[in-house]
Structures are given as C-alpha cells and as structure tokens.
Design a protein around this motif. Structure first.
Motif, PDB file in Angstrom:
ATOM      1  N   TRP A 597       1.281  -1.126  -0.062  1.00 38.89           N
ATOM      2  CA  TRP A 597      -0.556  -0.301  -0.740  1.00 38.89           C
ATOM      3  C   TRP A 597       0.588   0.712   0.085  1.00 38.89           C
ATOM      4  CZ3 TRP A 597       0.525   3.236   4.432  1.00 38.89           C
ATOM      5  CH2 TRP A 597       0.668   2.363   5.337  1.00 38.89           C
ATOM      6  N   LYS A 598       2.212   1.029   0.732  1.00 41.69           N
ATOM      7  CA  LYS A 598       2.751   2.375   0.127  1.00 41.69           C
ATOM      8  C   LYS A 598       3.747   2.449  -1.180  1.00 41.69           C
ATOM      9  CE  LYS A 598       4.175   2.077   5.537  1.00 41.69           C
ATOM     10  NZ  LYS A 598       6.210   2.257   5.772  1.00 41.69           N
ATOM     11  N   ILE A 599       3.604   1.365  -1.352  1.00 44.00           N
ATOM     12  CA  ILE A 599       4.223   1.138  -3.098  1.00 44.00           C
ATOM     13  C   ILE A 599       3.416   1.947  -4.387  1.00 44.00           C
ATOM     14  CG2 ILE A 599       5.250   0.124  -5.076  1.00 44.00           C
ATOM     15  CD1 ILE A 599       6.219  -1.644  -3.229  1.00 44.00           C
ATOM     16  N   PHE A 600       1.767   2.074  -3.359  1.00 44.47           N
ATOM     17  CA  PHE A 600       0.572   1.827  -4.207  1.00 44.47           C
ATOM     18  C   PHE A 600       0.634   3.545  -3.954  1.00 44.47           C
ATOM     19  CE2 PHE A 600      -3.690   3.310  -4.643  1.00 44.47           C
ATOM     20  CZ  PHE A 600      -4.104   3.051  -5.601  1.00 44.47           C
ATOM     21  N   LEU A 601       0.996   4.065  -3.091  1.00 45.75           N
ATOM     22  CA  LEU A 601       0.601   5.802  -2.729  1.00 45.75           C
ATOM     23  C   LEU A 601       1.672   6.394  -3.355  1.00 45.75           C
ATOM     24  CD1 LEU A 601      -0.148   5.450   0.583  1.00 45.75           C
ATOM     25  CD2 LEU A 601      -2.194   5.986  -1.104  1.00 45.75           C
ATOM     26  N   ILE A 602       2.651   5.915  -3.195  1.00 46.58           N
ATOM     27  CA  ILE A 602       4.099   6.366  -4.227  1.00 46.58           C
ATOM     28  C   ILE A 602       3.815   6.417  -5.542  1.00 46.58           C
ATOM     29  CG2 ILE A 602       6.441   6.561  -4.602  1.00 46.58           C
ATOM     30  CD1 ILE A 602       6.329   4.966  -1.730  1.00 46.58           C
ATOM     31  N   ALA A 603       3.170   5.729  -5.883  1.00 48.90           N
ATOM     32  CA  ALA A 603       3.232   5.229  -7.421  1.00 48.90           C
ATOM     33  C   ALA A 603       2.268   6.098  -7.667  1.00 48.90           C
ATOM     34  CB  ALA A 603       2.325   4.273  -7.987  1.00 48.90           C
ATOM     35  N   VAL A 604       0.396   6.093  -6.677  1.00 50.06           N
ATOM     36  CA  VAL A 604      -0.568   7.929  -7.386  1.00 50.06           C
ATOM     37  C   VAL A 604       0.356   8.882  -7.093  1.00 50.06           C
ATOM     38  CG1 VAL A 604      -2.079   8.319  -6.307  1.00 50.06           C
ATOM     39  CG2 VAL A 604      -2.112   6.052  -6.597  1.00 50.06           C
ATOM     40  N   PHE A 605       0.856   9.186  -6.429  1.00 50.48           N
ATOM     41  CA  PHE A 605       1.538  10.595  -6.378  1.00 50.48           C
ATOM     42  C   PHE A 605       2.234  10.894  -7.085  1.00 50.48           C
ATOM     43  CE2 PHE A 605       5.737  12.989  -4.774  1.00 50.48           C
ATOM     44  CZ  PHE A 605       4.033  14.275  -4.048  1.00 50.48           C
ATOM     45  N   CYS A 606       3.369  10.045  -7.925  1.00 46.91           N
ATOM     46  CA  CYS A 606       3.915  10.184  -8.459  1.00 46.91           C
ATOM     47  C   CYS A 606       3.364  10.838  -9.854  1.00 46.91           C
ATOM     48  CB  CYS A 606       5.365   9.241  -9.167  1.00 46.91           C
ATOM     49  SG  CYS A 606       5.994   8.396  -7.940  1.00 46.91           S
ATOM     50  N   ILE A 607       2.390   9.581 -10.362  1.00 51.70           N
ATOM     51  CA  ILE A 607       1.412  10.034 -11.584  1.00 51.70           C
ATOM     52  C   ILE A 607       0.929  11.400 -11.788  1.00 51.70           C
ATOM     53  CG2 ILE A 607      -0.755   8.766 -12.839  1.00 51.70           C
ATOM     54  CD1 ILE A 607       0.044   5.913 -11.824  1.00 51.70           C
ATOM     55  N   LEU A 608       0.431  11.252 -10.069  1.00 47.88           N
ATOM     56  CA  LEU A 608      -0.746  13.176 -10.165  1.00 47.88           C
ATOM     57  C   LEU A 608       0.701  14.030  -9.841  1.00 47.88           C
ATOM     58  CD1 LEU A 608      -2.335  12.199  -7.031  1.00 47.88           C
ATOM     59  CD2 LEU A 608      -3.450  12.396  -9.393  1.00 47.88           C
ATOM     60  N   LEU A 609       1.779  13.548  -9.895  1.00 48.32           N
ATOM     61  CA  LEU A 609       2.816  14.306 -10.291  1.00 48.32           C
ATOM     62  C   LEU A 609       2.866  14.868 -11.711  1.00 48.32           C
ATOM     63  CD1 LEU A 609       4.649  16.859  -9.192  1.00 48.32           C
ATOM     64  CD2 LEU A 609       5.964  15.034  -8.717  1.00 48.32           C
ATOM     65  N   THR A 610       3.063  13.867 -12.143  1.00 44.58           N
ATOM     66  CA  THR A 610       3.160  13.657 -13.607  1.00 44.58           C
ATOM     67  C   THR A 610       2.486  14.452 -14.187  1.00 44.58           C
ATOM     68  OG1 THR A 610       4.509  11.687 -13.558  1.00 44.58           O
ATOM     69  CG2 THR A 610       4.110  12.308 -16.121  1.00 44.58           C
TER      70      THR A 610
END
Length: 736
Positions: A597-610
């Motif tokens: 779930w921590k990895i998912f949050l980081i991925a979502v954050f990266c996508i949103l940032l992109t």
C-alpha cells in the motif's frame, strides 16, 4: 525481774561509750605517714632474731584517740594484724628462717582511709640442718627400713632427698617440715644413709646441709633355692618328669615358685614338686624362685623333650583350586622316635571345620562351594605307658576359586560422545581375583590391566571414535586361571547398551519467504544434518539472542510476526545438544521491503505529479497564441528570395481564422508549411533572425451573405509571411 540490774549496767556502759564513738565518727583527720622498721634488715643468717615495728602518724581534731588497724604483709600476704589506739605495734621473728625471706610492708587503716609503708626486703641465708632417724638399723637384705628426716624449725614447701653411700635413692615431696618413708635394703653389708632437703621460695630455692649419717648393717639372708629335674633333663614325649624346687634350712619362712616363660606353674612355702607328662612343646628353661619380702633368689634348669613323632604336616594339591577341579589332602609325620614306636604306630584323622572328615591321612574331592572351609589333621600314638600322644597339624583354608565369567564392556559415565576421548570398563560378574582384563580393538589387544582387589577397576582410556560402528569393534577378554582359555565379550553388546551422543553438525539457516515486506510473517528455519536429540536452537539477530528452544527434531523454526524495518539485518542460529558442543550457522541478511500500500501511494503520487506537470506544460503552450494575436500586425517573412509571390488573404479566410481557436488556427495556417511535431516557439528559436520583414495590411471584404459573420465591426488582420528553408512560404495570422 532478775535481769533488771544487768540491763541497767549495760545501759550505763552504753551511755559512757556513746560520746566517745560519736566524737570519733565526727572527727576530721589525715594519715601523715606509716613507717616500717626491720632490725636487723637486709641479708641475715638463719636463726637470727628479727624485730619489726610499724609507726603511724595521724593528724586529727578529735579529743579522743583514733582506732588504728595494723596489717603486716609478707609477700603481699597478711601475716599479722592488730587493732589498737596506739600509734605503733611490734612483731618478732624468733628465730628467722629461710621461709621468712621476702618483702615486708605495713598498712594502716583508720576509718575509711588507708596508707602503706615503704617495703622492706629481708633475706635469710642458710637452712636448719636436718635430722635423720632409721629403724631398724640392722635389717636383713631385701627388708625395708623406716627413715625419718625433719627440720622442725623450718617452714614452707619441702623436697626431701635420701642417700645411700652418697648416692641418691629416693626423693619425697612434703608440705611440712618432716617426712617418713621406707627404704629397701637390697644387698647385704654396711650401708651409710643421710638426707637433706630443699625449700622452694618465691624467686629462688635453698638447699640444706646434709643430715647426720646413720650406719645400717644389712645382714645376708640365705634363701637361695635348689632345683632338680627327675628323671633327667633329656626325655621323650610321654615320659613323666618331676620338677623339685626348695630352699634348704631358711631362717625365716619363704615362698617358692616354679615358672616357665613367665608363666606361673606352681607356688608353695619353702619347697614344691611339680609332676608333668611332657610333650615336645614342654622343652625349655624352667625357673625356681624363692621370695621373702622384697628379696628374690632364683635357680634355672632346662629340659629337652624329644618328639615321639614329629608334628604332622597337612598338604593340599593343587594349592589353588577352582570350582570343579579335583583336590587332594595328605597328612603325615616326618620323624618318629624309633626307641619307642614304629612309623606304622602313628594314626591320622582329617577334620573339616573341626568335624571328623575321614580316618586316615588321605582325602580327595571335587572342589565346590559346599566344601570350602578349614581343614586340619590330628596324629596320635601310644607312649611307653600306653598313653596316647596327640599332635595337631597346621590348618589349611580351602576357598575354591570361581572361574571368571564372560566380561561385559561398558562406557564409563554411561555415555560416549563421538569425536571425544572416552573410557571403557571391563567387568565380570563372577570370578576370583586376581583377574587379567585385556581390551581388544578389531581383535587385536590394545591394553591390559590386572585387578587384584574389589576396589580396583579395569578402566581403559581411549582417544576417540567418529562413528557408531567403530564402537562394536571393541571387545574384552578376562582370565583368572592360567590353564583355562580367557572369556571374551562381544562388541555388539557394547553398541546396544552404550548411550552414544553424536555432536550436532553445522546448522543451515533459511528464511521463508525469501523476500519479505513490511507486515508479513518471517519464518527462520535452522536445520542440522545430524546430532543426538534433544537439540537446542538459538536464533541471533545482530549478535543478540532472540529466541531459544530445545526439541527432539533436526529442524527448528522461529516466526517473526508482522516484520518491520527494525527486523532487517544479520541473522544466524547456534545449535547444541548433550555433547556440550555448539555450532553456528552462516549469516543470513534480511532486507525488509516497503508494504504494497505504501508503494501504491507512492505510484499514485508520482502519476499525479506527472499529470500536473503535463497539464502545466499544455496550459503554458495554449496561452502563447493568444499573446501573439493581440499584436494586431500581420508580418510575412519571405522564405526565399527567389520568388516574390504575395500571399493574398480573402475576407472569408480572415473570418475563418477569426472564428477558429488559436491552436486550430495555428495548425491550419502552418499545416502546409510546418511539421506538426514542432511548436511555434521551437521554430522561432530555431530560425535565424531575418532583418527584412514586410507587413501588409489586408482590408476585409464583405461577408458572404450565405455565412453568418463571426464578429461585427472592422477587424484588422495581420499576416506574417515567411520563407521556410524548403522554399515554401509560411504565414502566421493574428486576428483581432
């Protein structure tokens, strides 16, 4: 009423003395001095008369005399005391003796005050000469005389010494100045007796002069005994012998004794006769003694008794007998007196534990526990008087030896650890000592030991073995009979009974899963290939113990629930078992990954940032055409100098451009001249600056009546015409 006058007299006397007593009790005084005088003083001769006086001076305010208590002390012991109102007293030594030597002091006590004089020392030299009395003065030899030694004027602790012809013969301690004692006159003749004494005093002793000498005439006493042996001094067993012991014409009654080897055989007065049927053991010296008082006279005679037959000798063959073997007993006498008997006249009997076993001198049997015991032989023959002469042989103790049983070999301590030194013991349940034990390995002798007592043990020290099968190669032999083969044990038995401990092998540590993330359970498994259970498994994390268990299987597991980042690092396990050896596994590095779930949050954050960045870029690009539209100028840049072709824009075209979005308009304008992958900014940055730019104002035409106008009013359209590198003309329109 008869006692009335007496009572009145007592009351009168009391009334007279009361004022005196009250005055003394209330007086004030001080003792000024106490003086002791001794005349003569210092060192004097014994027998001197000595005068002693003690003077006291007391100052007081009493009108009546004070009472003085005088004490004369000799060596701190009170020898004289007196109470008086006089200020002095007198004491005499009449005469002074050695016991009076010492230190003298006078002490005076008045009421509750006391004072002593200076000490005076008196030394009395010499002792009174003792007197010796002896009674009787003409005794017989061996008699005792009564001797009395005294010094009547002396006192103290005495030691009296008595002398005969100047040789001290006796010492007596006495508490008084006289002693009586008995002195033995052992030998005839004139004897001179005297005595002296010694007094023990504090610090020294004094010895007296010799007493008077008393001459004592000791008369000889003729009581020497006479001894005879009849019929003679050489006899044969069974003969009757008379021993005669007597004193001829004694002056006084005497006692006579017959002894042999300090054993009293007979006692009588003046003379005796002792009759004996002699045996060989009666040979030896006999003593005839005559005694009166302390006097003893002796006479000696020896007799030799020849054997009628010699003492029988019992023999057993073999000397050491094992159970089941045949043994023989033989009894015989070596010598006999041919003057009296023949060899056949001697008869024999064998006894077992003092019970008749057989009549005769020969016996054989098979050894058995029931026949163990004491065996003896008795021989007898008739002497000249037809009397039986008995003689007993030596005793033989038969204790049949027990053959050794099959030995058992065992491990000392009941356990064996592979790879370590150990001890084996060989032991047979039955078997008479000594027993020789031999340890064999692969049927070859390794070591041997002889056990001589029950306390000894056949223990063998060995280095080590490395497999269980090596143990069954050991066996043991036991032997206690030289003519019998040894008994041998089996190594298989040792293998069955031995408690063999296999040390643990090096453990292996594994983990499941091989990759672990936060929140998961981690299982650490420690495995050994060999080792005797129970096995203790201990897990360590970063050199610190975490958990330990003892189980009976070859694998142990430890589960870490919900691992976190703190559980990462180095892990290893340590194993041990009853061999007391420990083994450590290799290290295992555990890396704990992040939770999904921590990895998912980081991925979502990266996508949103992109996405945010992309939106920002598009927004930025969309605003650029609007900025250019507001300029109101149309500029046309020639793409090439080879053509002067002029781009003409109709009013309709300008209206379409005005109705289009800036982005669409841009694409429509540059669709024929510019690649779609390039932006206006990029092109503007990539095209070199052209100084000659022409701008043409285009007047809008009337609107097509078939189309609705986009905007009302007059609009100025600027067009920039450029020559591209390919020779094509590019037009950029800005419509306001």
């Amino acid at each position: 009423m008869d006692y009335t006058p007496a009572c009145l007299s007592l009351l009168l006397l009391s009334s007279l003395f009361a004022p005196w007593q009250g005055a003394e009790a209330q007086s004030r005084f001080t003792i000024d001095s106490v003086t002791l005088s001794v005349d003569p003083s210092g060192e004097i001769s014994t027998g001197t008369f000595v005068d002693m006086s003690c003077q006291v001076i007391v100052s007081h305010d009493s009108s009546v005399p004070l009472t003085h208590s005088f004490n004369l002390l000799h060596n701190d012991v009170v020898v004289f005391s007196k109470k008086t109102t006089d200020d002095a007293f007198f004491y005499q030594l009449m005469p002074a003796r050695a016991a009076n030597s010492g230190t003298y002091m006078c002490r005076v006590t008045v009421q509750n005050k006391s004072k002593g004089s200076i000490s005076k020392k008196l030394v009395v030299k010499g002792l009174q000469t003792p007197v010796l009395l002896v009674n009787p003065e003409m005794p017989f030899e061996g008699e005792e005389v009564m001797a009395t030694c005294h010094a009547l004027e002396e006192s103290g602790s005495f030691y009296f010494y008595f002398y005969q012809d100047f040789e001290q013969i006796k010492q007596v301690r006495a508490s008084g100045n006289m002693v009586e004692t008995k002195l033995e006159m052992k030998y005839a003749g004139d004897k001179h007796l005297h005595c002296d004494y010694e007094i023990v005093m504090i610090g020294n002793t004094q010895r007296s002069n010799n007493s008077n000498t008393v001459k004592v005439t000791v008369k000889e006493l003729f009581i020497t005994p006479v001894m005879n042996i009849l019929p003679g001094e050489n006899v044969i067993e069974g003969d009757v012998v008379d021993f005669v012991c007597k004193v001829v014409s004694p002056p006084f009654p005497v006692s006579v004794f017959l002894t042999k080897d300090k054993k009293m055989l007979k006692e009588a007065s003046t003379n005796l006769t002792h009759r004996l049927r002699v045996l060989a053991e009666d040979s030896g010296e006999y003593v005839c003694k005559a005694e009166r008082g302390n006097l003893l006279r002796e006479a000696y005679k020896s007799i030799r008794v020849k054997d009628l037959f010699s003492k029988p000798l019992l023999k057993m063959k073999p000397r050491e007998v094992f159970e089941g073997e045949v043994f023989t007993l033989n009894c015989s006498s070596k010598d006999y007196s041919s003057e009296r008997i023949n060899s056949g006249d001697v008869k024999y009997s064998l006894y077992w534990n003092q019970v008749l076993l057989t009549s005769g001198g020969y016996y054989n049997a098979t050894a058995h526990l029931s026949l163990n015991g004491n065996y003896s032989c008795q021989a007898y023959a008739l002497d000249r008087g037809q009397n039986q002469v008995f003689k007993s042989s030596n005793q033989i103790v038969l204790k049949a030896k027990v053959p050794v049983s099959v030995p058992r070999v065992s491990v000392v301590g009941d356990r064996l650890i592979l790879g370590k030194p150990f001890q084996l013991q060989c032991r047979s349940e039955n078997g008479s000592l000594p027993i020789t034990y031999s340890l064999l390995s692969h049927h070859r002798q390794v070591k041997s030991r002889v056990v001589n007592s029950p306390r000894d043990l056949a223990i063998f020290n060995l280095t080590s073995i490395h497999s269980i099968t090596d143990l069954q190669s050991f066996s043991c032999k036991a032997q206690n009979h030289p003519s019998q083969p040894p008994r041998e044990s089996s190594g298989e038995y040792l293998r069955r009974i031995a408690n063999i401990i296999v040390p643990v092998s090096k453990p292996e540590l594994s983990m499941m899963p091989t990759k672990v993330a936060e929140g998961q359970d981690l299982t650490l498994t420690c495995t050994v290939q060999r080792g005797t259970p129970p096995i203790t498994y201990t897990w360590h994390h970063s050199a610190l113990p975490m958990h330990s268990i003892t189980i009976n299987v070859m694998q142990g597991s430890y589960i870490i629930r919900s691992v976190g980042q703190e559980h990462g690092g180095e892990y290893y396990c340590i194993t041990s078992n009853p061999s007391n050896d420990t083994e450590r596994s290799g290290s295992l590095i555990v890396e704990v990954k992040l939770a999904p779930w921590k990895i998912f949050l980081i991925a979502v954050f990266c996508i949103l940032l992109t996405v945010a960045i992309i939106v920002f870029i598009f927004v930025k690009k969309g605003l650029l055409p609007f900025r250019r539209k507001r300029t109101g100028d149309l500029s046309v840049k020639p793409a090439s100098t080879k053509t002067d072709e002029t781009l003409r824009l109709t009013h309709g075209t300008g209206i379409e451009a005005a109705n289009a979005t800036p982005g669409v308009m841009g694409r429509n304008v540059w669709s024929d001249n510019v690649s779609g992958s390039e932006s206006d900014d990029q092109r503007s940055e990539g095209i070199p600056e052209v100084p000659d730019i022409e701008y043409t104002e285009v007047q809008p035409q009337e609107a097509d009546p078939g189309r609705a106008p986009v905007k009302k009013g007059t609009e100025t359209v600027y067009s920039e015409v450029r020559n591209s590198m390919q020779g094509r003309t590019g037009v950029l329109l800005h419509v306001q």
